[in-house]
Scaffold this motif. Structure first.
Motif, PDB file in Angstrom:
ATOM      1  N   CYS A  40      31.040  40.064  42.051  1.00  0.00           N
ATOM      2  CA  CYS A  40      32.124  40.709  42.801  1.00  0.00           C
ATOM      3  C   CYS A  40      31.611  41.940  43.545  1.00  0.00           C
ATOM      4  O   CYS A  40      32.063  42.219  44.672  1.00  0.00           O
ATOM      5  N   ASP A  41      30.676  42.661  42.933  1.00  0.00           N
ATOM      6  CA  ASP A  41      30.074  43.801  43.630  1.00  0.00           C
ATOM      7  C   ASP A  41      29.341  43.331  44.895  1.00  0.00           C
ATOM      8  O   ASP A  41      29.409  43.989  45.942  1.00  0.00           O
ATOM      9  N   LEU A  98      38.771  40.854  40.282  1.00  0.00           N
ATOM     10  CA  LEU A  98      39.103  39.779  41.207  1.00  0.00           C
ATOM     11  C   LEU A  98      40.173  40.219  42.204  1.00  0.00           C
ATOM     12  O   LEU A  98      40.138  39.844  43.373  1.00  0.00           O
ATOM     13  N   ARG A  99      41.107  41.040  41.737  1.00  0.00           N
ATOM     14  CA  ARG A  99      42.148  41.536  42.636  1.00  0.00           C
ATOM     15  C   ARG A  99      41.624  42.619  43.567  1.00  0.00           C
ATOM     16  O   ARG A  99      42.177  42.827  44.647  1.00  0.00           O
ATOM     17  N   ASP A 100      40.564  43.322  43.166  1.00  0.00           N
ATOM     18  CA  ASP A 100      40.074  44.460  43.946  1.00  0.00           C
ATOM     19  C   ASP A 100      39.153  44.071  45.094  1.00  0.00           C
ATOM     20  O   ASP A 100      39.022  44.831  46.047  1.00  0.00           O
ATOM     21  N   ILE A 101      38.475  42.928  44.998  1.00  0.00           N
ATOM     22  CA  ILE A 101      37.562  42.576  46.085  1.00  0.00           C
ATOM     23  C   ILE A 101      38.371  42.294  47.351  1.00  0.00           C
ATOM     24  O   ILE A 101      39.534  41.890  47.284  1.00  0.00           O
ATOM     25  N   PRO A 102      37.777  42.520  48.537  1.00  0.00           N
ATOM     26  CA  PRO A 102      38.551  42.382  49.773  1.00  0.00           C
ATOM     27  C   PRO A 102      38.850  40.945  50.163  1.00  0.00           C
ATOM     28  O   PRO A 102      39.769  40.691  50.948  1.00  0.00           O
ATOM     29  N   THR A 216      46.243  42.147  54.471  1.00  0.00           N
ATOM     30  CA  THR A 216      47.290  41.346  53.828  1.00  0.00           C
ATOM     31  C   THR A 216      47.068  41.277  52.319  1.00  0.00           C
ATOM     32  O   THR A 216      48.031  41.342  51.538  1.00  0.00           O
ATOM     33  N   LYS A 217      45.802  41.163  51.895  1.00  0.00           N
ATOM     34  CA  LYS A 217      45.552  41.168  50.454  1.00  0.00           C
ATOM     35  C   LYS A 217      45.937  42.512  49.841  1.00  0.00           C
ATOM     36  O   LYS A 217      46.569  42.564  48.772  1.00  0.00           O
ATOM     37  N   GLU A 218      45.576  43.609  50.509  1.00  0.00           N
ATOM     38  CA  GLU A 218      45.988  44.923  50.016  1.00  0.00           C
ATOM     39  C   GLU A 218      47.513  45.019  49.945  1.00  0.00           C
ATOM     40  O   GLU A 218      48.073  45.565  48.987  1.00  0.00           O
ATOM     41  N   LEU A 219      48.169  44.489  50.961  1.00  0.00           N
ATOM     42  CA  LEU A 219      49.625  44.533  51.013  1.00  0.00           C
ATOM     43  C   LEU A 219      50.237  43.741  49.858  1.00  0.00           C
ATOM     44  O   LEU A 219      51.164  44.207  49.185  1.00  0.00           O
ATOM     45  N   LEU A 220      49.727  42.544  49.610  1.00  0.00           N
ATOM     46  CA  LEU A 220      50.253  41.730  48.511  1.00  0.00           C
ATOM     47  C   LEU A 220      50.002  42.406  47.164  1.00  0.00           C
ATOM     48  O   LEU A 220      50.870  42.392  46.280  1.00  0.00           O
ATOM     49  N   ASN A 221      48.823  43.000  46.991  1.00  0.00           N
ATOM     50  CA  ASN A 221      48.553  43.728  45.746  1.00  0.00           C
ATOM     51  C   ASN A 221      49.565  44.850  45.543  1.00  0.00           C
ATOM     52  O   ASN A 221      50.051  45.072  44.429  1.00  0.00           O
ATOM     53  N   TYR A 222      49.860  45.570  46.619  1.00  0.00           N
ATOM     54  CA  TYR A 222      50.781  46.698  46.513  1.00  0.00           C
ATOM     55  C   TYR A 222      52.219  46.237  46.283  1.00  0.00           C
ATOM     56  O   TYR A 222      52.917  46.761  45.409  1.00  0.00           O
TER      57      TYR A 222
END
Length: 267
Positions: A40-41, A98-102, A216-222
């Motif tokens: 993931c890194d 897994l949720r943090d990767i872009p 969009t991934k950041e938005l869904l996480n938030y």
């Protein structure tokens, strides 16, 4: 980096991360978790890889924690409670990473996805199963609670609180057809076509702007955690303002007007 418990393949803009312990039905150990974080890194630092497909080698997606490795094997010299708590936090950290990767994550699921394997599938953005896929919350069958690795957070959001309670309290298996009905997976394909379908979906995702997909991934996480509609809309406003200022937005508008595919360059 060379991995022993995983493989990380790259093709075009797609990365494929495979849990590669088929002899253990892809159950994970502490070494697997460490390698998962390292992979993931790598992806976190490589935006040319725009989508991640997560899968398992052999006949299973993932059987959760490898019980043969034990549950009291934290390497530090700590008391039993302290060591097991550190171990539990480390195991559960895979879901957060897994949720943090872009990159959006597509789980390509075949065979059992149980315990922590269920949690990894649930933590993915999109879940595609072939007809052999089966899901269960194995923790409850081992004398533990039904919630582990985020399962008690993801499942009610995916299938609703009643169906989540059914799965978590009983520990019963949910087959691919029922998973599709419940909304646990979005697509069910013929046996063996899970990776092919995941690749097709990944390429559909990649037809959109790279920054727009990451936002969009950041938005869904938030918004999964947002306290209400107003806060969710404010996050949308922020995201759209950022995207409006990119060169890719101008390209998208021009491509739409000219009726051609957009040439997004992440600018």
């Amino acid at each position: 980096m060379t991995y022993e418990h995983l493989t990380l393949e790259r093709r075009d803009g797609i990365a494929v991360l495979t849990i590669n312990r088929p002899e253990r039905r892809n159950a994970y150990s502490l070494k697997t978790v460490d390698e998962f974080h390292a992979a993931c890194d790598e992806l976190d630092g490589d935006l040319t890889k725009r989508v991640l497909i997560l899968t398992g080698a052999g006949p299973a997606f993932c059987a959760g924690i490898d019980l043969k490795e034990g549950t009291n094997n934290w390497p530090e010299d700590l008391g039993m409670v302290q060591g097991r708590y550190r171990l539990q936090r480390r195991l559960a950290s895979m879901v957060l990473r897994l949720r943090d990767i872009p990159q959006p994550v597509i789980a390509a699921i075949h065979g059992p996805a149980v315990g922590g394997g269920l949690a990894l599938a649930a933590a993915s953005d999109i879940r595609i199963a072939d007809t052999t896929a089966r899901f269960n919350a194995a923790f409850i069958k081992l004398g533990l609670s039904g919630g582990d690795d985020g399962a008690s957070w993801f499942l009610p959001r995916l299938v609703g609180p009643s169906a989540a309670a059914d799965i978590l309290y009983t520990g019963r298996f949910v087959d691919a057809a029922e998973a599709k009905t419940l909304g646990l997976v979005s697509r069910v394909v013929e046996e063996g076509r899970h990776l092919e379908e995941a690749d097709e979906v990944a390429r559909q995702v990649m037809s959109n702007s790279p920054f727009g997909i990451r936002m969009t991934k950041e938005l869904l996480n938030y918004t999964l955690d947002a306290p209400g509609l107003r806060q969710a809309i404010e996050m949308e406003n922020r995201t759209q303002t950022l995207c409006l200022l990119t060169e890719d937005f101008a390209e998208g508008v021009a491509a739409f007007a000219e009726r051609r595919p957009a040439d997004y360059r992440d600018r």
